[in-house]
Motif scaffolding. Structure first.
Motif, PDB file in Angstrom:
ATOM      1  N   GLN A  36      10.421   2.736   4.741  1.00  0.00           N
ATOM      2  CA  GLN A  36       9.087   3.263   5.041  1.00  0.00           C
ATOM      3  C   GLN A  36       8.364   3.700   3.765  1.00  0.00           C
ATOM      4  N   LYS A  37       9.102   4.245   2.800  1.00  0.00           N
ATOM      5  CA  LYS A  37       8.494   4.617   1.524  1.00  0.00           C
ATOM      6  C   LYS A  37       8.007   3.373   0.787  1.00  0.00           C
ATOM      7  N   LEU A  38       8.790   2.293   0.812  1.00  0.00           N
ATOM      8  CA  LEU A  38       8.333   1.039   0.216  1.00  0.00           C
ATOM      9  C   LEU A  38       7.008   0.599   0.838  1.00  0.00           C
ATOM     10  N   TRP A  39       6.929   0.747   2.157  1.00  0.00           N
ATOM     11  CA  TRP A  39       5.713   0.373   2.889  1.00  0.00           C
ATOM     12  C   TRP A  39       4.524   1.206   2.412  1.00  0.00           C
ATOM     13  N   GLU A  40       4.734   2.511   2.255  1.00  0.00           N
ATOM     14  CA  GLU A  40       3.664   3.392   1.783  1.00  0.00           C
ATOM     15  C   GLU A  40       3.215   3.034   0.372  1.00  0.00           C
ATOM     16  N   LEU A  41       4.151   2.562  -0.440  1.00  0.00           N
ATOM     17  CA  LEU A  41       3.849   2.242  -1.833  1.00  0.00           C
ATOM     18  C   LEU A  41       3.265   0.842  -2.019  1.00  0.00           C
ATOM     19  N   ASP A  42       3.175   0.068  -0.942  1.00  0.00           N
ATOM     20  CA  ASP A  42       2.677  -1.302  -1.052  1.00  0.00           C
ATOM     21  C   ASP A  42       1.147  -1.298  -1.103  1.00  0.00           C
ATOM     22  N   LYS A  43       0.603  -0.935  -2.242  1.00  0.00           N
ATOM     23  CA  LYS A  43      -0.846  -0.820  -2.405  1.00  0.00           C
ATOM     24  C   LYS A  43      -1.543  -2.180  -2.461  1.00  0.00           C
ATOM     25  N   ASN A  44      -0.806  -3.243  -2.689  1.00  0.00           N
ATOM     26  CA  ASN A  44      -1.398  -4.577  -2.724  1.00  0.00           C
ATOM     27  C   ASN A  44      -1.295  -5.296  -1.387  1.00  0.00           C
ATOM     28  N   ARG A  45      -0.860  -4.584  -0.336  1.00  0.00           N
ATOM     29  CA  ARG A  45      -0.819  -5.188   0.994  1.00  0.00           C
ATOM     30  C   ARG A  45      -2.245  -5.447   1.481  1.00  0.00           C
ATOM     31  N   LEU A  46      -2.456  -6.579   2.132  1.00  0.00           N
ATOM     32  CA  LEU A  46      -3.762  -6.925   2.676  1.00  0.00           C
ATOM     33  C   LEU A  46      -3.965  -6.220   4.017  1.00  0.00           C
ATOM     34  N   GLU A  47      -5.201  -5.892   4.296  1.00  0.00           N
ATOM     35  CA  GLU A  47      -5.533  -5.162   5.521  1.00  0.00           C
ATOM     36  C   GLU A  47      -5.891  -6.140   6.630  1.00  0.00           C
ATOM     37  N   THR A  48      -5.187  -5.999   7.749  1.00  0.00           N
ATOM     38  CA  THR A  48      -5.425  -6.884   8.873  1.00  0.00           C
ATOM     39  C   THR A  48      -6.838  -6.708   9.413  1.00  0.00           C
ATOM     40  N   GLY A  49      -7.486  -7.821   9.764  1.00  0.00           N
ATOM     41  CA  GLY A  49      -8.837  -7.773  10.298  1.00  0.00           C
ATOM     42  C   GLY A  49      -9.921  -7.632   9.247  1.00  0.00           C
ATOM     43  N   VAL A  50      -9.518  -7.321   8.018  1.00  0.00           N
ATOM     44  CA  VAL A  50     -10.469  -7.170   6.915  1.00  0.00           C
ATOM     45  C   VAL A  50     -10.189  -8.207   5.833  1.00  0.00           C
ATOM     46  N   ASP A  51      -8.972  -8.156   5.302  1.00  0.00           N
ATOM     47  CA  ASP A  51      -8.577  -9.095   4.256  1.00  0.00           C
ATOM     48  C   ASP A  51      -8.093 -10.429   4.827  1.00  0.00           C
ATOM     49  N   TYR A  52      -7.684 -10.423   6.085  1.00  0.00           N
ATOM     50  CA  TYR A  52      -7.290 -11.675   6.732  1.00  0.00           C
ATOM     51  C   TYR A  52      -7.467 -11.550   8.231  1.00  0.00           C
ATOM     52  N   THR A  53      -7.700 -12.667   8.901  1.00  0.00           N
ATOM     53  CA  THR A  53      -7.748 -12.711  10.358  1.00  0.00           C
ATOM     54  C   THR A  53      -6.885 -13.874  10.839  1.00  0.00           C
ATOM     55  N   LEU A  54      -6.258 -13.673  11.986  1.00  0.00           N
ATOM     56  CA  LEU A  54      -5.339 -14.663  12.540  1.00  0.00           C
ATOM     57  C   LEU A  54      -5.915 -15.305  13.789  1.00  0.00           C
ATOM     58  N   ASN A  55      -5.514 -16.532  14.033  1.00  0.00           N
ATOM     59  CA  ASN A  55      -5.761 -17.194  15.303  1.00  0.00           C
ATOM     60  C   ASN A  55      -4.639 -16.776  16.249  1.00  0.00           C
ATOM     61  N   VAL A  56      -4.981 -16.112  17.339  1.00  0.00           N
ATOM     62  CA  VAL A  56      -3.951 -15.551  18.230  1.00  0.00           C
ATOM     63  C   VAL A  56      -3.617 -16.508  19.366  1.00  0.00           C
ATOM     64  N   PHE A  57      -3.754 -17.797  19.135  1.00  0.00           N
ATOM     65  CA  PHE A  57      -3.445 -18.794  20.154  1.00  0.00           C
ATOM     66  C   PHE A  57      -1.993 -18.656  20.612  1.00  0.00           C
ATOM     67  N   ILE A  58      -1.799 -18.655  21.930  1.00  0.00           N
ATOM     68  CA  ILE A  58      -0.466 -18.604  22.524  1.00  0.00           C
ATOM     69  C   ILE A  58      -0.328 -19.810  23.452  1.00  0.00           C
ATOM     70  N   ALA A  59       0.545 -20.743  23.109  1.00  0.00           N
ATOM     71  CA  ALA A  59       0.778 -21.920  23.940  1.00  0.00           C
ATOM     72  C   ALA A  59       1.724 -21.561  25.066  1.00  0.00           C
ATOM     73  N   HIS A  60       1.401 -22.009  26.260  1.00  0.00           N
ATOM     74  CA  HIS A  60       2.270 -21.724  27.400  1.00  0.00           C
ATOM     75  C   HIS A  60       3.456 -22.678  27.457  1.00  0.00           C
ATOM     76  N   GLY A  61       3.316 -23.845  26.857  1.00  0.00           N
ATOM     77  CA  GLY A  61       4.433 -24.761  26.725  1.00  0.00           C
ATOM     78  C   GLY A  61       4.946 -24.739  25.304  1.00  0.00           C
ATOM     79  N   LYS A  62       5.769 -25.713  24.967  1.00  0.00           N
ATOM     80  CA  LYS A  62       6.345 -25.759  23.624  1.00  0.00           C
ATOM     81  C   LYS A  62       5.436 -26.450  22.619  1.00  0.00           C
TER      82      LYS A  62
END
Length: 301
Positions: A36-62
């Motif tokens: 958790q401390k490593l996580w707090e110190l990760d100042k170069n982590r990108l911010e979700t929804g700001v620095d990147y956005t994902l396609n949340v597509f969920i396929a019902h089949g394979k």
């Protein structure tokens, strides 16, 4: 610092050994708190929804009959932050297929060293060094630690019966193909760059597996995801990956867990309930990382 759109962006975060806190007694006695401390110190982590956005597509089949990219948008800082930029330079140094010996030239060795040196100027890696020193898992200077990391991650080993066809770094961070199947590919930066050039085809995000007490569909705001994809036609039906995390965070975390011999580590990061898996193995008198990745557990709420 601003990009071409004029949006203010976070400056590059670097650190010296004196900038990084010493591990507390609580952290030294609880590896989950140290992560958790490593996580707090990760100042170069990108911010979700700001620095990147994902396609949340969920396929019902394979199969996803109308594939869309996983990444709708990633900020251009991935091409500019030193550890990201030097990580990217490593992507063309390896042959994905197992069983084909790798040839590492002097230029590639220098690229490995440049990447490690850049990581060792960041908070997560310097904290990992302090933590491992305090636990007696590493000795000597930061240069000695760099040499140890070089051996752990970049020393070539045999994965499919041939001399020097793989390494811990290649498998965990870049991914490989063996017997027609995609293996590992657990790093989101590799996924993003391979997706941009058409080497990876995203098929679907995956909710928690059947049998979990609570089902949770991904929203696109997660820093850890389950997904399926193919790499140059080789299928990966189920995989997990951090998203947005810096290269130095994952390198520090997996190195720390490996050197402390933690194969399973429960931790909560940004509301993600995880088990961090490390698969070590021995070969020719040396111990290596066979694989390392996060497993998503039942949601906390």
């Amino acid at each position: 610092m601003a990009d071409e759109s004029g949006v203010l962006r976070r400056a590059v975060s670097s650190a010296t050994i004196n900038d990084v806190p010493n591990p507390t007694q609580e952290e030294l006695s609880n590896i989950g708190l140290a992560v958790q401390k490593l996580w707090e110190l990760d100042k170069n982590r990108l911010e979700t929804g700001v620095d990147y956005t994902l396609n949340v597509f969920i396929a019902h089949g394979k199969e996803n009959s109308t594939p869309k990219p996983l990444f709708n948008h990633v900020d251009n800082k991935v091409n500019q932050l030193p550890t990201y930029k030097y990580f990217y330079a490593l992507l063309d140094n390896y042959i994905p297929q197992t069983g084909i010996p790798e040839v590492v030239n002097d230029g590639e060795k220098k690229e490995n060293e440049r990447f490690l040196k850049a990581c060792l100027q960041t908070g997560p890696m310097l904290y990992a060094f302090k933590y491992l020193k305090a636990k007696g898992a590493v000795k000597g200077s930061i240069t000695d630690f760099e040499n140890e990391l070089n051996k752990i991650w970049f020393h070539m080993y045999r994965r499919q019966g041939h001399e020097g066809d793989s390494s811990s770094f290649e498998h965990v961070f870049l991914g490989e193909v063996g017997n027609g199947k995609a293996m590992a590919f657990h790093n989101w930066i590799t996924f993003y760059f391979y997706e941009k050039v058409g080497r990876i085809t995203f098929e679907s995000l995956i909710p928690l597996k059947e049998g979990h007490n609570k089902h949770k569909n991904p929203s696109g705001n997660e820093h850890v995801i389950n997904l399926r994809f193919s790499f140059e036609g080789a299928k990966k039906p189920y995989s997990t990956s951090f998203v947005g995390t810096s290269p130095e965070f994952e390198l520090a975390m997996y190195s720390m867990l490996f050197l402390l011999k933690h194969s399973d580590t429960h931790v909560v990061l940004d509301d993600a309930n995880l088990n961090l898996k490390i698969y070590p193995f021995d070969q020719d008198g040396m111990r290596y990382i066979g694989s390392a990745f996060p497993m998503i557990l039942d949601p906390l709420n």
